[in-house]
Design an enzyme around this catalytic site. Structure first.
Site, PDB file in Angstrom:
ATOM      1  N   ASP A 270       1.353  -1.077   0.019  1.00 36.83           N
ATOM      2  CA  ASP A 270      -0.187   0.386   0.186  1.00 36.83           C
ATOM      3  C   ASP A 270       0.845   1.432  -0.025  1.00 36.83           C
ATOM      4  O   ASP A 270       2.270   1.327   0.525  1.00 36.83           O
ATOM      5  CB  ASP A 270      -0.808   0.039   0.853  1.00 36.83           C
ATOM      6  N   GLU A 490     -10.448   6.850   4.213  1.00 34.16           N
ATOM      7  CA  GLU A 490     -10.142   5.813   5.405  1.00 34.16           C
ATOM      8  C   GLU A 490      -9.934   6.062   6.337  1.00 34.16           C
ATOM      9  O   GLU A 490     -10.934   6.614   6.956  1.00 34.16           O
ATOM     10  CB  GLU A 490      -8.224   6.135   5.048  1.00 34.16           C
TER      11      GLU A 490
END
Ligand code: GLC
Length: 632
Positions: A270, A490
């Site tokens: 990521d 997020e």
């Protein structure tokens, strides 16, 4: 091409590559951190657009032009450089959501309520074509998180709390994107491996403190059909498992994913995911590679990354075999996808295609909206509404396509159509895609229909009055109040009571934690957004019955709002096609959606399907319909 032929070609390329060229293939960086020239000089394997990062005026033609330039640089051949085409990746997670004018589909939580794998496949196919229209060939989707605590800001990226629903979608979505790996196909990336939805307190990038048996029962299962469907890539997760970060987890990355489950593609990290393994950047590089990460998403520091990896190989910290394994996997994906045979992006079939944001895709999105809404309450059969009823439409989310779409739409944190023009909201502060103070941007969604516009099209006499204070019983028969959350993405969508939980996690997680400002401190809607109940009351105080439509990325505590309403609809984050909401409110179609998450009654509760005791406000699977106005 047979697997054998693919691997032969992999070996041919590999045998011609220098260490520098191999390391370059293992790097992905953000478009703003690199030039096409550097892509060639450093043999870079991949470039991405982070959330909200877009070229030029953010039209498909701007993207195609950018991709042409990166591609051309990557395939130039000379004595120092091999012509290996780059892969360009984006987060097309609910449609090609970074791009202006794209069709925006409902976020995954809504799709979970549709419980319709065929629909999900159609969405993936439409999304693939919109991605291809921009000359991009890879999306970081679908998210296979099984969210278990809706304080998590990414709950809306999860189809369900139930692994069965996520499992039933995983293969369908991958097949829809990848198809036959020819002209109509893009590469899928299932994420985030693994346990992202299981963190304690729902902290984004937190710790999933569960037994291996539970990890295998809840979080691993969706990856199995995705691998069977041939997903070519998997993204590692920011979270830890029992304190150990996934980005450095050899057992889960290599032993389980690659060896036990037989995943043959490559694992991508990521966003700067390895940086959090420990405070010493140089060490994190070896940790990530040795654990099994193949391609490194490095937002800016890609040069230091390459230098570090080179030193590690030279000093023996990283074995050449591990580098070869990573590069083999990357080449395997590129060859299997047919990347070497593809002409420059602008010469590909779907580039700049008129179907981008066109009516065929928008019809699929509208169908998805209709199938994902859940009718929670309908007293006195208030719904469906008559088209000639005198309707007042209120609520801050009634006429805001940005709010309907939620996070990961045009900007990382999403956009707001109605944000005060004069205010100095964070929009102006954004410098990079993931700037520390990135916030919701002021801006418009191009194309689509707001919920209000959808209502107005069906019932031309309807009136819009955002705070509802013009409600008048002599002029209005019914109110529709569209309320709920505003966009977030997020960790900035997390709900946290205080900082104690973060402090507690810091003692458990080995390595560093990225802590973002949370969305709010409570899941109680009336504490998060008191203006919503006010808008409803402005209607009901006039003794006008209210249909409440809630936009949210998760189940919230709605006690007061529910009580004040006569009918209540959970619309999740439906995306650009607000007409789909009107289709149901006016009974053109019936409600089909059933909750893919249990709906908690009070703060602090976190019931999940199968729990004992299980006492939610609305159980998993609940949803009314017109044809059978009971739970079914
Ligand atoms: C992120 C996300 C991930 C996304 C990536 C690239 O921070 O966790 O889902 O694919 O960055 O934008």
């Amino acid at each position: 091409m047979s697997e054998k032929e693919i691997y032969q070609r992999v070996e041919e390329w590999l045998s011609r590559m220098t260490l520098e060229q191999k390391i370059g293939q293992m790097i992905q960086t953000e478009r703003m951190s690199i030039t096409p020239e550097e892509v060639k000089v450093f043999h870079i394997g991949s470039v991405l657009s982070g959330g909200g990062s877009s070229p030029g005026e953010n039209k498909p033609a701007d993207w195609v032009k950018m991709n042409d330039a990166f591609w051309a640089a990557s395939v130039e051949e000379d004595e120092k450089h091999l012509p290996i085409p780059i892969l360009y990746g984006v987060d097309a997670i609910h449609g090609h959501n970074n791009v202006l004018g794209a069709t925006i589909f409902p976020h995954n939580i809504g799709l979970g309520c549709a419980n319709d794998p065929e629909l999900v496949k159609k969405i993936a196919q439409s999304t693939a074509r919109e991605i291809l229209a921009t000359g991009v060939e890879w999306t970081f989707a679908p998210t296979l998180a099984v969210a278990r605590n809706n304080q998590w800001g990414r709950t809306y990226e999860s189809y369900s709390e139930d692994p069965e629903i996520v499992k039933s979608y995983a293969g369908a979505f991958v097949e829809g994107l990848q198809g036959d790996l020819k002209t109509d196909s893009v590469i899928a990336c299932v994420k985030h491996w693994v346990g992202d939805g299981g963190t304690t307190y729902g902290i984004d990038q937190g710790d999933t403190d569960i037994s291996e048996a539970e990890l295998r029962k809840i979080h691993i299962p969706p990856y199995i059909p995705a691998i069977q469907a041939g997903t070519l890539t998997v993204m590692a997760s920011f979270n830890s498992w029992k304190g150990d970060k996934l980005h450095g987890h050899k057992y889960l990355l290599t032993d389980v994913l690659k060896e036990e489950l037989g995943f043959k593609g490559f694992i991508i990290s990521d966003w700067d995911g390895c940086d959090y393994l420990n405070a010493d950047f140089h060490q994190t590089v070896a940790q990530g590679v040795n654990a099994g990460i193949d391609l490194f998403m490095v937002s800016e520091k890609w040069k230091p990354f390459g230098e570090s990896l080179n030193q590690h190989v030279n000093s023996g910290n990283v074995k050449p075999e591990r580098i070869d394994d990573a590069v083999r996997r990357i080449l395997y994906v590129k060859i299997k996808y047919g990347l070497f045979e593809k002409p420059r992006p602008s010469a590909r079939y779907w580039s700049n295609h008129e179907s981008f944001g066109g009516s065929a895709h928008r019809e699929v999105a509208r169908e998805a909206v209709r199938k994902s809404l859940v009718l929670l309450k309908n007293e006195n059969d208030l719904l469906p509404l008559k088209r000639d009823a005198r309707i007042i439409v209120a609520g801050k989310n009634a006429n805001d396509r940005g709010h309907q779409c939620g996070g990961f739409t045009v900007a990382w944190q999403g956009v707001s159509d109605s944000m005060d023009e004069e205010s100095d909201e964070p929009a102006s502060k954004i410098t990079t895609a993931y700037g520390a103070d990135a916030g919701v941007q002021r801006g418009k969604i191009i194309g689509g229909t707001s919920i209000w516009e959808g209502i107005k099209a069906m019932s031309p006499k309807a009136e819009l009055n955002i705070n509802g204070n013009m409600a008048d019983r002599s002029r209005h028969d019914v109110g529709i109040v569209v309320i709920g959350e505003t966009p977030y993405a997020e960790g900035m969508g997390d709900i946290r009571q205080g900082d104690e939980t973060i402090a507690e996690m810091a003692t458990k997680i080995k390595g560093l934690m990225k802590v973002l400002h949370p969305y709010g401190h409570s899941l109680v809607l009336n504490e998060l957004h008191p203006e919503d109940l006010e808008a409803i009351k402005n209607i009901t105080n006039q003794r006008i019955p209210a249909v409440v439509v809630l936009l949210s990325g998760r189940t919230l505590i709605i006690e007061k709002e529910l009580e004040e309403s006569t009918a209540f609809v959970a619309a999740w984050l439906p995306g650009s096609e607000g007409q789909g909401v009107a289709d149901l409110l006016f009974g053109v179609y019936d409600f089909k959606g059933k909750l893919s998450f249990s709906w908690q009654k009070k703060a602090g509760e976190n019931f999940r399907k199968g729990d004992e005791p299980y006492n939610p406000l609305f159980a998993f699977g609940y949803g009314l319909s017109y044809s059978n106005n009971t739970e079914n």
